[in-house]
Write an enzyme that holds these catalytic residues in place. Structure first.
Site, PDB file in Angstrom:
ATOM      1  N   VAL A 484      18.820   2.379 -14.993  1.00 24.52           N
ATOM      2  CA  VAL A 484      18.235   2.315 -13.653  1.00 24.52           C
ATOM      3  C   VAL A 484      16.730   2.084 -13.739  1.00 24.52           C
ATOM      4  O   VAL A 484      16.166   1.242 -13.030  1.00 24.52           O
ATOM      5  CB  VAL A 484      18.542   3.602 -12.858  1.00 24.52           C
ATOM      6  CG1 VAL A 484      17.779   3.602 -11.525  1.00 24.52           C
ATOM      7  CG2 VAL A 484      20.033   3.734 -12.602  1.00 24.52           C
ATOM      8  N   SER A 564      18.793  11.770 -14.244  1.00 22.02           N
ATOM      9  CA  SER A 564      19.672  12.787 -13.659  1.00 22.02           C
ATOM     10  C   SER A 564      19.329  14.137 -14.270  1.00 22.02           C
ATOM     11  O   SER A 564      20.152  15.052 -14.289  1.00 22.02           O
ATOM     12  CB  SER A 564      21.141  12.437 -13.922  1.00 22.02           C
ATOM     13  OG  SER A 564      21.391  12.351 -15.320  1.00 22.02           O
ATOM     14  N   LYS A 690      26.819  14.934  -3.476  1.00 21.11           N
ATOM     15  CA  LYS A 690      26.540  13.972  -2.412  1.00 21.11           C
ATOM     16  C   LYS A 690      27.011  14.472  -1.055  1.00 21.11           C
ATOM     17  O   LYS A 690      26.283  14.376  -0.054  1.00 21.11           O
ATOM     18  CB  LYS A 690      27.199  12.634  -2.740  1.00 21.11           C
ATOM     19  CG  LYS A 690      26.585  11.913  -3.928  1.00 21.11           C
ATOM     20  CD  LYS A 690      27.300  10.616  -4.234  1.00 21.11           C
ATOM     21  CE  LYS A 690      26.647   9.881  -5.414  1.00 21.11           C
ATOM     22  NZ  LYS A 690      27.317   8.611  -5.726  1.00 21.11           N
TER      23      LYS A 690
END
Length: 827
Positions: A484, A564, A690
Site C-alpha cells: 500500500v 496495520s 470494520k
C-alpha cells in the site's frame, strides 16, 4: 526635485561608494536640478561609535575606573580609524591622486578632531552630550567626505549640507519640521549636488542632537519636506518592502505600492525598512517615498504614497519581537475614573513607548505591550504609581509577561471586506498558536495579536499561507513501505506535477518503515526514496517526528499510516497533539476501546487537526464520508448489511470457481488483497473491526467484544500470528470448508461473508444467499454495502465497488490526503 538617501549597507565598501556615486550622477543628468543626497555611516560604524560613547560615560555613571573606560573609547576610535582608512585606501585605485589626497587630508582632520574629543573626555571623566553626539555622527561625516571624492572623480561638483544649519530637534528626538523649513529657506545654496550627513540636527540650545533609531531616514524625510521634493528615495540592500519577512516566509512577494497609513502600521509593528517618524512628514506633505535597492537599481522598488491602486484585502503581515506585556488589573479598577489616564501618564513621563493596548470590557484590567528592554522600568514606575491601591488590594501588583511577539495584518481595504479578522485568527488557531491579547484600530486598517515569541515564525508562515497563498500546501510523512505504501508513493509521484498546475503543492517530507526514517523539509525525490531510506541513520520516533515538523514550520504536516501495526496506531495522540494531521488505513486505533475512540476524536477537534480514515471500511469506496454526511443532515442508520472485505469477497468468489480455500487465500494474498497475515481476514476480525467502526460512526457505543463473530476458519487457525505458519496450516481445513461450499451450491446458493447491524447489534458471519439476494451477484473482490436509514427506506442507500488491492487502498488514502488543506481552511 528629489532626495536620495543611502543606508549603511549601500556604503559598506569602496566599490559600493563608487556605485552610489554613479547613481547620483545619473539622477543629476536625468533631473532638471541636482538631487539632494543624505548619507548614513558605513554599515556597523555607528554602533561602534555609540559603544565608544557608552564606554566613555560608564566611569562617571557607575564609579568604575575611568581610565579603563577611556581606553575602551580609544580602542573603539582606533577601530574607526582602521575601518575608514581601509575604505579610503580601497578607493585609491578608483580615484585620481589629487582627489585621493584631498580625501586623505579631510579624513586626517576628522580623526584628529575625534581624538581630541576622546582625550577631553578622558580629562573630564565623562562624555558630555554635545561631544557624545559629535562622536556618534562621525560615520556620517566620513561618508560625505568619501562620497565627495567619488563624485569629484566623475566630474560632479558637490557640497556638504550641514544638517545643524536647519534641522531643529525637539523633545523625544522629533524634528520641528515647520521651523526647519523656515531655516532651510534662509540658506543660500548653490545649484549642485548637496551631500548631507544623516542622523542628527541641532536642538533649541544650539547643540548637536541625534534623531534616534533610523535617524538618517528621518533626516531625508525632513529634507524632502524642506526642499519641496517630489519624491524621497530610500536606497537600501533589498528590493523594497515585502508582504512578509523574507527570512521567515519562503517566496515573500514585493509590495509595489502601499499607502502611507499601511507603511506606518507596518513599520510600527516591526517592518525593518522604515520608521514611523520617517513616513509621517512625507505623508503630511504628500511626498511619495520609494524604497530602492542600490545593488539592484533596475528593480522597481516599493512606492509609498496616498494613491490607492491595490484591491488586496490584506497588504502585508508584520511581526515585532522582544515584546513584554504589562498587566494592570484588579477588582478595584472597575468604575474608578482616571485609572487609564494615570497608567499612560506615568508611562509617558518615563518615556516608555507603548506598542499595543488592550482593555477588558469590564474595565477590570488594562494590558499594554512595551519593548522587552523597557519592561522592568515600566513595572517599576507603575508599582510606584499605584503603591497605595496595591497596598489596599484594590489592584494587584503589576504583572509582566516577557518573551512575547506581536503579529499584525495590515491593509487599507480590510475595513471593506468581511471575514478578514476571522481568517486571521483561524490561521493562528490552525498553527496551534495561542493568542494572548488582541488589538484592532478603529478604522480597521490593522489587526494585531500578541503571541509567545517561540511561536512567531509558525504564526507568520501559516498566516501567510492562508491569507496570501493561492496554492494549497500539504507536507506528508508516510509510515509503511509495503504494497500500500509503495502504491501511494507511486501515485503521489505520478500526480505531483498535475497537482502543481492545480495550485496544490504536495510534498512527501518523510518516509519510514519499521527500521528507518528519512526526512527532508523541502520534499523527497520520489524517484530515489528507497535508496535514501536504506541509508537513513534514524528509526521512527513519534515525538521526535512531531518536534521536527514544528521546528521546520511545516504548513500542513500530515502522517499517513499505511500499516496495520498496533504500535504505529498507538502514536496517533502524539502526532495530533504535536500539530500533525493523521490519515490512516490502519483500523487499530478506531476499533480500540470506545473510550479511546472518543478521546482520539476529541483530541483531533481540540487541536483542530484532521483525523481521516475513509479506507478503514471500504478501501477506496466513500463509505465513512457518506455515513458522516447523512448524519450531519439529520439522518439515522436503522439497519446495515454488506460485504466489507475485498479480500474475503475475492476468496469466496474464487472458491465457487473451483479453488480450495487455501488456494483462493494464497491467490488473494499474492494480489495484495489480504492483510499481511491472512489469518486476520479469515478470522473475521478485520471485518469485525470494520462493522464496529460503522456502528460507532452511526452513534452506537460498542466495543469489539460486542461484535458477534463467526470466523471463516476455526479458532486454532485464526489465532496463528505468523503469516507463513498460517498459510502452511490452512490446507488442513480445505475439506471441511469444501463441504460448506458444496451444500450451498446444491441449494443454488453462494457463500458470502456478511457484516450486519440490526437493532444496535453487530454480527459478522458466513451466509448462504440465493439469486434473489442483493449480495448474490457481487463480483470477486467487490465490496457492497446497503444502509437502510430514516431518509433511505424502504430501499437502502447502496455503495458498491472494488474494495481490495494496494492501488485501491492507496487511492483512498490519497483522497483523504487531498482533503487536508480544504478542511483545515474551514476552521
Amino acid at each position: 526635485m528629489k532626495v536620495m538617501k543611502f543606508g549603511g549597507s549601500s556604503l559598506a565598501s569602496a566599490e559600493r561608494f563608487a556605485s552610489v556615486a554613479h547613481l547620483i550622477v545619473a539622477e543629476r543628468d536625468r533631473l532638471q536640478g541636482p538631487p539632494y543626497v543624505v548619507l548614513s555611516a558605513p554599515a556597523g560604524v555607528t554602533n561602534e561609535l555609540c559603544q565608544m560613547v557608552t564606554a566613555l560615560n560608564e566611569g562617571a555613571v557607575d564609579g568604575t575606573d575611568s581610565a579603563t573606560n577611556t581606553n575602551a573609547g580609544i580602542n573603539t576610535l582606533h577601530s574607526f580609524q582602521q575601518r575608514t582608512s581601509q575604505l579610503l585606501n580601497d578607493s585609491k585605485p578608483l580615484l585620481s591622486d589629487a582627489v585621493w589626497m584631498v580625501a586623505e587630508n579631510q579624513l586626517k582632520s576628522l580623526l584628529n578632531d575625534l581624538s581630541d574629543k576622546v582625550k577631553g573626555c578622558q580629562l573630564l571623566g565623562s562624555c558630555p552630550a554635545p561631544v557624545a553626539t559629535a562622536l556618534s555622527v562621525a560615520g556620517e561625516q566620513f561618508s560625505v567626505l568619501l562620497m565627495q571624492a567619488h563624485l569629484s572623480q566623475l566630474g560632479c561638483e558637490s557640497a556638504k549640507l550641514n544638517p545643524a544649519d536647519f534641522i531643529l530637534v525637539g523633545d523625544q528626538d522629533l524634528v520641528d519640521v515647520s521651523e526647519s523649513s523656515v531655516r532651510f529657506d534662509a540658506l543660500s545654496l548653490a545649484p549642485m549636488v548637496h551631500l548631507m550627513p544623516g542622523f542628527y540636527g541641532e536642538d533649541q540650545q544650539g547643540q548637536l542632537h541625534t534623531l534616534g533609531r533610523n535617524g538618517s531616514d528621518y533626516s531625508a524625510a525632513v529634507l524632502a519636506v524642506c526642499t519641496h521634493a517630489e519624491s524621497c528615495e530610500i536606497w537600501t540592500d533589498v528590493n523594497g518592502i515585502y508582504h512578509a519577512d523574507p527570512r521567515i516566509v519562503e517566496g515573500a512577494q514585493l509590495i509595489e505600492h502601499l499607502s502611507f497609513r499601511e507603511a506606518i502600521d507596518l513599520s510600527y509593528f516591526g517592518a525593518k525598512v522604515l520608521h514611523p517618524n520617517t513616513v509621517l512628514p512625507l505623508a503630511q506633505q504628500n511626498i511619495c517615498c520609494v524604497i530602492k535597492n542600490s545593488q539592484n537599481p533596475e528593480a522597481k522598488g516599493s512606492m509609498i504614497s496616498n494613491n490607492r491602486t491595490s484591491k488586496k484585502t490584506v497588504k502585508a503581515i508584520s511581526n515585532l519581537s522582544d515584546v513584554s506585556m504589562i498587566n494592570v488589573s484588579g477588582a478595584g479598577m472597575k468604575g474608578m475614573v482616571g485609572m487609564a489616564a494615570r497608567v499612560f501618564d506615568v508611562i509617558s513621563q518615563a518615556q516608555i513607548s507603548v506598542v499595543l493596548i488592550s482593555q477588558t470590557s469590564s474595565e477590570y484590567g488594562i494590558s499594554l505591550c512595551v519593548s522587552g528592554a523597557q519592561a522592568e522600568q515600566a513595572v517599576d514606575v507603575l508599582n510606584r504609581c499605584f503603591e497605595l491601591e496595591i497596598g489596599l488590594q484594590l489592584i494587584k501588583p503589576i504583572q509582566c509577561q516577557n518573551h512575547l511577539s506581536v503579529i499584525s495584518v495590515v491593509g487599507d481595504s480590510m475595513y471593506q471586506h468581511k471575514g478578514t479578522a476571522s481568517r486571521f485568527f483561524a490561521a493562528l488557531a490552525h498553527a496551534g498558536v495561542n493568542v494572548i491579547a488582541i488589538a484592532q484600530d478603529a478604522s480597521e486598517h490593522s489587526i494585531s495579536a500578541v503571541v509567545r515569541s517561540e511561536r512567531i515564525e509558525d504564526a507568520v508562515i501559516v498566516c501567510d499561507h492562508y491569507l496570501f497563498s493561492k496554492q494549497a500546501r500539504v507536507d506528508a510523512f508516510l509510515i509503511g513501505c509495503g504494497t500500500v505504501g509503495q502504491a501511494l508513493i507511486g501515485q503521489i509521484k505520478k500526480q505531483q506535477a498535475w497537482l502543481k498546475k492545480k495550485q496544490i503543492d504536495l510534498r512527501v517530507v518523510g518516509i519510514a518503515n519499521s527500521k528507518k526514517q528519512l526526512l527532508s523539509e523541502q520534499g523527497l525525490d520520489l524517484s530515489q526514496w528507497q535508496q535514501q531510506l536504506d541509508s537513513a541513520p534514524a528509526s521512527l520516533n513519534a515525538q521526535a517526528l512531531a518536534d521536527w515538523a514544528q521546528d521546520q514550520h511545516l504548513i500542513n504536516p500530515v502522517v499517513i499510516d499505511c500499516t496495520s501495526s498496533e504500535s504505529v496506531s498507538q502514536d496517533y495522540e502524539t502526532y495530533l497533539a504535536g500539530g500533525l494531521h493523521v490519515v490512516t488505513a490502519n483500523k487499530k486505533a478506531n476499533t480500540d476501546s470506545m473510550s479511546r475512540y472518543v478521546a482520539l476524536h476529541q483530541l483531533a477537534a481540540e487541536k483542530q487537526k484532521q483525523f481521516l480514515y475513509e479506507t478503514n471500511v471500504g478501501a477506496g469506496l466513500p463509505v465513512i464520508n457518506n455515513l458522516q454526511n447523512l448524519r450531519r443532515a439529520g439522518d439515522e442508520l436503522l439497519q446495515f448489511e454488506g460485504i466489507l472485505s475485498g479480500a474475503l469477497s475475492y476468496i469466496f468468489g474464487a472458491i465457487h470457481q473451483g479453488m480450495s480455500l487455501s488456494e483462493a487465500t494464497a491467490k488473494a494474498k499474492s494480489l495484495g488483497y489480504t492483510e499481511p497475515n491472512p489469518a486476520e481476514d479469515l478470522s473475521g476480525l478485520d471485518v469485525a473491526r470494520k462493522v464496529l467502526l460503522m456502528a460507532r460512526e452511526a452513534g452506537l457505543s460498542l466495543e469489539l467484544s460486542d461484535v458477534v463473530l463467526d470466523a471463516v476458519v476455526p479458532d486454532d487457525l485464526a489465532q496463528i500470528s505468523e503469516a507463513d505458519a498460517f498459510m502452511q496450516a490452512l490446507p488442513s481445513y480445505d475439506d471441511a470448508f469444501s463441504e460448506k461450499v458444496k451444500q450451498a451450491e446444491a441449494n443454488n446458493q453462494v457463500l458470502r461473508y456478511v457484516a450486519s447491524i440490526t437493532d444496535g447489534q453487530c454480527r459478522v458471519a458466513i451466509q448462504a444467499v440465493d439469486s434473489d439476494h442483493p449480495l448474490y451477484d457481487i463480483q470477486a473482490g467487490e465490496n457492497a454495502l446497503a444502509m437502510l436509514t430514516e431518509y433511505y427506506q424502504p430501499k437502502p442507500f447502496v455503495i458498491r465497488g472494488y474494495g481490495a488491492g494496494a492501488e485501491v487502498t492507496a487511492a483512498g488514502l490519497f483522497g483523504d490526503l487531498m482533503r487536508i488543506d480544504t478542511l483545515s481552511r474551514e476552521y
